[in-house]
Structure formats: C-alpha cells, structure tokens
Design a protein around this motif. Structure first.
Motif, PDB file in Angstrom:
ATOM      1  N   ILE A 186      21.573  82.646   6.506  1.00 58.21           N
ATOM      2  CA  ILE A 186      21.185  82.277   8.059  1.00 58.21           C
ATOM      3  C   ILE A 186      20.515  81.024   7.845  1.00 58.21           C
ATOM      4  N   ASP A 187      21.272  79.734   8.567  1.00 58.32           N
ATOM      5  CA  ASP A 187      20.329  78.579   8.610  1.00 58.32           C
ATOM      6  C   ASP A 187      19.535  78.264   9.708  1.00 58.32           C
ATOM      7  N   GLY A 188      19.818  79.067  10.636  1.00 60.53           N
ATOM      8  CA  GLY A 188      18.808  78.867  11.887  1.00 60.53           C
ATOM      9  C   GLY A 188      19.259  79.838  12.983  1.00 60.53           C
ATOM     10  N   ALA A 189      18.572  79.314  14.283  1.00 56.14           N
ATOM     11  CA  ALA A 189      19.006  80.323  15.497  1.00 56.14           C
ATOM     12  C   ALA A 189      19.365  79.586  16.611  1.00 56.14           C
ATOM     13  N   LEU A 190      20.197  80.102  17.563  1.00 58.32           N
ATOM     14  CA  LEU A 190      20.412  79.480  18.608  1.00 58.32           C
ATOM     15  C   LEU A 190      20.308  80.323  19.972  1.00 58.32           C
ATOM     16  N   ILE A 191      19.490  79.979  20.821  1.00 59.82           N
ATOM     17  CA  ILE A 191      19.147  80.760  22.089  1.00 59.82           C
ATOM     18  C   ILE A 191      19.834  80.294  23.036  1.00 59.82           C
ATOM     19  N   VAL A 192      20.782  81.162  23.991  1.00 56.21           N
ATOM     20  CA  VAL A 192      21.276  80.381  24.988  1.00 56.21           C
ATOM     21  C   VAL A 192      20.894  81.469  26.406  1.00 56.21           C
ATOM     22  N   CYS A 193      20.497  80.480  27.079  1.00 56.95           N
ATOM     23  CA  CYS A 193      20.167  81.412  28.704  1.00 56.95           C
ATOM     24  C   CYS A 193      20.997  80.698  29.886  1.00 56.95           C
ATOM     25  N   ASN A 194      20.845  81.425  30.809  1.00 52.29           N
ATOM     26  CA  ASN A 194      21.508  80.773  32.044  1.00 52.29           C
ATOM     27  C   ASN A 194      20.512  80.145  32.995  1.00 52.29           C
ATOM     28  N   THR A 195      19.278  80.011  32.650  1.00 55.51           N
ATOM     29  CA  THR A 195      17.952  79.558  33.400  1.00 55.51           C
ATOM     30  C   THR A 195      17.526  78.263  32.901  1.00 55.51           C
ATOM     31  N   LYS A 196      16.666  77.685  33.711  1.00 58.94           N
ATOM     32  CA  LYS A 196      15.954  76.593  33.051  1.00 58.94           C
ATOM     33  C   LYS A 196      14.771  77.057  32.071  1.00 58.94           C
ATOM     34  N   LEU A 197      14.488  76.068  31.185  1.00 55.88           N
ATOM     35  CA  LEU A 197      13.604  76.635  30.026  1.00 55.88           C
ATOM     36  C   LEU A 197      11.970  76.083  30.607  1.00 55.88           C
ATOM     37  N   SER A 198      11.184  76.918  30.053  1.00 54.24           N
ATOM     38  CA  SER A 198       9.721  76.196  30.493  1.00 54.24           C
ATOM     39  C   SER A 198       9.424  75.265  29.383  1.00 54.24           C
ATOM     40  N   GLY A 199       8.468  74.323  29.794  1.00 58.08           N
ATOM     41  CA  GLY A 199       8.272  73.147  29.172  1.00 58.08           C
ATOM     42  C   GLY A 199       7.770  73.746  27.555  1.00 58.08           C
ATOM     43  N   HIS A 200       6.915  74.709  27.659  1.00 59.29           N
ATOM     44  CA  HIS A 200       6.316  75.152  26.542  1.00 59.29           C
ATOM     45  C   HIS A 200       7.488  75.636  25.673  1.00 59.29           C
ATOM     46  N   ALA A 201       8.523  76.280  26.189  1.00 53.23           N
ATOM     47  CA  ALA A 201       9.428  76.821  25.200  1.00 53.23           C
ATOM     48  C   ALA A 201      10.502  75.919  24.555  1.00 53.23           C
ATOM     49  N   LYS A 202      10.467  74.627  25.376  1.00 47.21           N
ATOM     50  CA  LYS A 202      11.200  73.377  24.924  1.00 47.21           C
ATOM     51  C   LYS A 202      10.619  72.843  23.776  1.00 47.21           C
ATOM     52  N   ARG A 203       9.029  72.631  23.807  1.00 47.29           N
ATOM     53  CA  ARG A 203       8.177  72.176  22.814  1.00 47.29           C
ATOM     54  C   ARG A 203       8.056  72.853  21.521  1.00 47.29           C
ATOM     55  N   TYR A 204       8.056  74.448  21.723  1.00 47.31           N
ATOM     56  CA  TYR A 204       7.967  75.193  20.523  1.00 47.31           C
ATOM     57  C   TYR A 204       9.306  74.998  19.724  1.00 47.31           C
ATOM     58  N   ALA A 205      10.644  75.129  20.795  1.00 42.10           N
ATOM     59  CA  ALA A 205      11.967  75.178  20.032  1.00 42.10           C
ATOM     60  C   ALA A 205      12.056  74.062  19.163  1.00 42.10           C
ATOM     61  N   THR A 206      11.626  72.614  19.919  1.00 46.07           N
ATOM     62  CA  THR A 206      11.741  71.495  19.193  1.00 46.07           C
ATOM     63  C   THR A 206      10.934  71.309  18.073  1.00 46.07           C
ATOM     64  N   CYS A 207       9.676  71.825  17.825  1.00 40.56           N
ATOM     65  CA  CYS A 207       8.937  71.885  16.721  1.00 40.56           C
ATOM     66  C   CYS A 207       9.458  72.800  15.585  1.00 40.56           C
ATOM     67  N   ARG A 208      10.025  73.802  15.978  1.00 39.38           N
ATOM     68  CA  ARG A 208      10.230  74.965  14.872  1.00 39.38           C
ATOM     69  C   ARG A 208      11.970  74.761  14.588  1.00 39.38           C
ATOM     70  N   GLY A 209      12.518  73.834  15.245  1.00 35.76           N
ATOM     71  CA  GLY A 209      13.868  73.622  14.856  1.00 35.76           C
ATOM     72  C   GLY A 209      14.863  74.726  15.192  1.00 35.76           C
ATOM     73  N   ILE A 210      14.446  75.199  16.340  1.00 30.23           N
ATOM     74  CA  ILE A 210      15.198  76.503  16.992  1.00 30.23           C
ATOM     75  C   ILE A 210      16.173  75.811  18.124  1.00 30.23           C
ATOM     76  N   GLY A 211      17.395  76.217  17.950  1.00 28.00           N
ATOM     77  CA  GLY A 211      18.431  75.476  19.062  1.00 28.00           C
ATOM     78  C   GLY A 211      18.154  76.366  20.161  1.00 28.00           C
ATOM     79  N   HIS A 212      18.236  75.503  21.607  1.00 28.20           N
ATOM     80  CA  HIS A 212      18.256  76.099  22.739  1.00 28.20           C
ATOM     81  C   HIS A 212      19.114  75.671  23.553  1.00 28.20           C
ATOM     82  N   ILE A 213      19.925  76.329  24.527  1.00 22.03           N
ATOM     83  CA  ILE A 213      20.857  75.855  25.481  1.00 22.03           C
ATOM     84  C   ILE A 213      20.568  76.563  26.715  1.00 22.03           C
ATOM     85  N   GLY A 214      20.017  75.973  27.629  1.00 22.36           N
ATOM     86  CA  GLY A 214      19.672  76.266  28.924  1.00 22.36           C
ATOM     87  C   GLY A 214      20.505  75.873  29.918  1.00 22.36           C
ATOM     88  N   TRP A 215      20.199  76.006  31.284  1.00 22.99           N
ATOM     89  CA  TRP A 215      21.046  75.639  32.252  1.00 22.99           C
ATOM     90  C   TRP A 215      21.093  73.844  32.291  1.00 22.99           C
TER      91      TRP A 215
END
Length: 276
Positions: A170-199
């Motif tokens: 496994i090279d990484g993770a991708l979190i997919v959600c149907n809502t907007k993301l909190s600013g904290h969630a975005k910063r953490y995902a960017t810092c940790r290299g976690i893919g995030h797809i939100g609304w």
C-alpha cells in the motif's frame, strides 16, 4: 441590499452566489446561472421567503434546461444514497470512470491488526486503499478523525507488508466523502500526504467535478427515485443514472422487483438528464 427570510423567520442578506451554485447543481451552465441569479435578485422583494426563491430558481432552471425538471440537486441526491452499500459502490464506480482499477473492499493484514477497507484502487503504478465517508445531510462537515485513522492504517499496513503479513503493498490512502471538509482536515491531509476528495475539494478534482466530467450522477439525481427505490436498485448493482438509463429495463425490473413501468419512467428521465 436585499434580504431573504428563512423558515425560522431569521433574515439574512440575499446571496447571489448561493443562487448561482444552486442553479449549477441543477445542471444550468455558468453563464445562464450568473444571468438568472442576477435577474432573480433584481426582481424579488426585500424579505422574500427562501422557499419562494427556491421555487423561482426551479422554474427558471427548467425554462433554460427542461431536463432540470427531471433532476434534483446533486448534493441532495448524494445525501439520499445509503452510506452502505450505496455510496460505497457509487464511489467505486466513479473511481473506475476516472481510470482507477478498483477492487471491492477487503480485509488487509497489518503488523498489529487487520483492517477492513472500502476499496483498493490502483492507478499510475500507485496502490491505495479507499475509505468512504457519507453524511445524509450535506450540510455536515467531514473532520479530522478520518485522516488520523487513515494515517495509522497506512503505517500498520506498510509495516505488515515488510513483515510479510500483508500481501498488498500500500502506497497511501484516499478518503472520499460527500460533504465539505474542515480546514483542519485539509491541513492534516496535505501534511501527511493523504488523498482527500470532498464535495468541493480539491479544486481541480473534487467530487462534484468528477461526477460532472463523466456524468456519473447517482441514480437519486432523478426525481421520483425514493430511498426505497434507490435501495432496491443499489442492491442489484445499479447506483448511477447511466446504469439505469442505458441498461436493460426488463432485466432491471426483474432483478429489483420494481415494476417495469416505473423502471422505464426512471430510465427516460435519466436519459433526458444525461443527454440535455
């Protein structure tokens, strides 16, 4: 400045941008949405009820794009899907539309424990596990917890692979959600290299743009598709409007138990949306 009156009686400034976004979510093009939003703001009286504004929006949308009468708001349509298995399967279908090779969720062994993931996806030589988060209310915000959990799972699976317990690298993770993301969630995902797809995140490839680019609308975009009908369709593997629009109506009716007349109605409306 004009104001609108909410259901609870509170007044707030008329938000033209919000009107434009609602029109876009109903399939109206950017230029028409901007023009109509301006015309609505100019024509409604100060203090107009938000329900009245929404009725006007629907009427104007149908005038420029008749198929808008057959579709509901995209964000609402996503919320109408059940979290499991509907939205999970919808995300897998959407990722395939965007070039991922996707396997249905399975259990992966880490160094310290086993982890059930919603999907394993591979593209451009990278293999990731996918975690799907769904909220029935699109007004909810997806927060930090999903990212922190994903980070811990990545570490355990990678250590498990090096120890010979996990058969998938496994090279990484991708979190997919149907809502907007909190600013904290975005910063953490960017810092940790976690893919995030939100609304509406990230800007270049978010859930909305991915859906619209491939017209991979959930079947609940079609008016008249209730939760119970959607659940029966999903149980038979039909989670997108395209699958119903261009599928074998008789087979769909047989597999879901939905009357053929109802399936034909849904399919016709779905085609009108897709071909508008």
């Amino acid at each position: 400045m004009k104001h609108v009156t909410k259901v609870n009686g509170a007044r707030q400034p008329f938000d033209r941008g919000r009107v434009q976004r609602t029109l876009r979510n109903m399939g109206v093009g950017a230029e028409d949405a901007e023009r109509i939003a301006h015309e609505i703001e100019e024509s409604v009286p100060d203090g107009v009820k938000t329900a009245t504004v929404l009725r006007i929006i629907r009427s104007r949308a149908k005038a420029v794009r008749p198929a808008a009468g057959h579709r509901t708001n995209l964000r609402r349509a996503l919320g109408l899907l059940r979290s499991k298995p509907d939205f999970e399967e919808f995300v897998r279908v959407l990722l395939r539309e965007h070039g991922y090779r996707v396997e249905t969720g399975c259990v992966l062994a880490g160094l310290c424990g086993e982890h059930e993931v919603d999907a394993i996806a591979e593209r451009d030589g990278a293999t990731i596990f996918v975690e799907v988060k769904h909220h029935a209310s699109h007004h909810r915000v997806t927060g930090l917890d999903e990212g922190r959990i994903a980070r811990a799972i990545i570490e355990d699976l990678q250590e498990g692979f090096r120890a010979g317990r996990c058969t998938v690298s496994i090279d990484g993770a991708l979190i997919v959600c149907n809502t907007k993301l909190s600013g904290h969630a975005k910063r953490y995902a960017t810092c940790r290299g976690i893919g995030h797809i939100g609304w509406d995140y990230p800007e270049e490839q978010n859930l909305r743009t991915m859906i619209e680019k491939t017209q991979s609308y959930p079947v609940t975009i079609v008016t008249g598709v209730s939760r119970s009908v959607s659940a029966r369709l999903a149980a038979a593997g039909f989670v997108t409007a395209k699958q119903v629009a261009y599928g074998d109506a008789a087979a769909i009716a047989r597999d879901t138990g939905i009357p053929l007349k109802k399936v034909l109605l849904i399919a016709g409306r779905a085609r009108a949306i897709l071909e508008a």
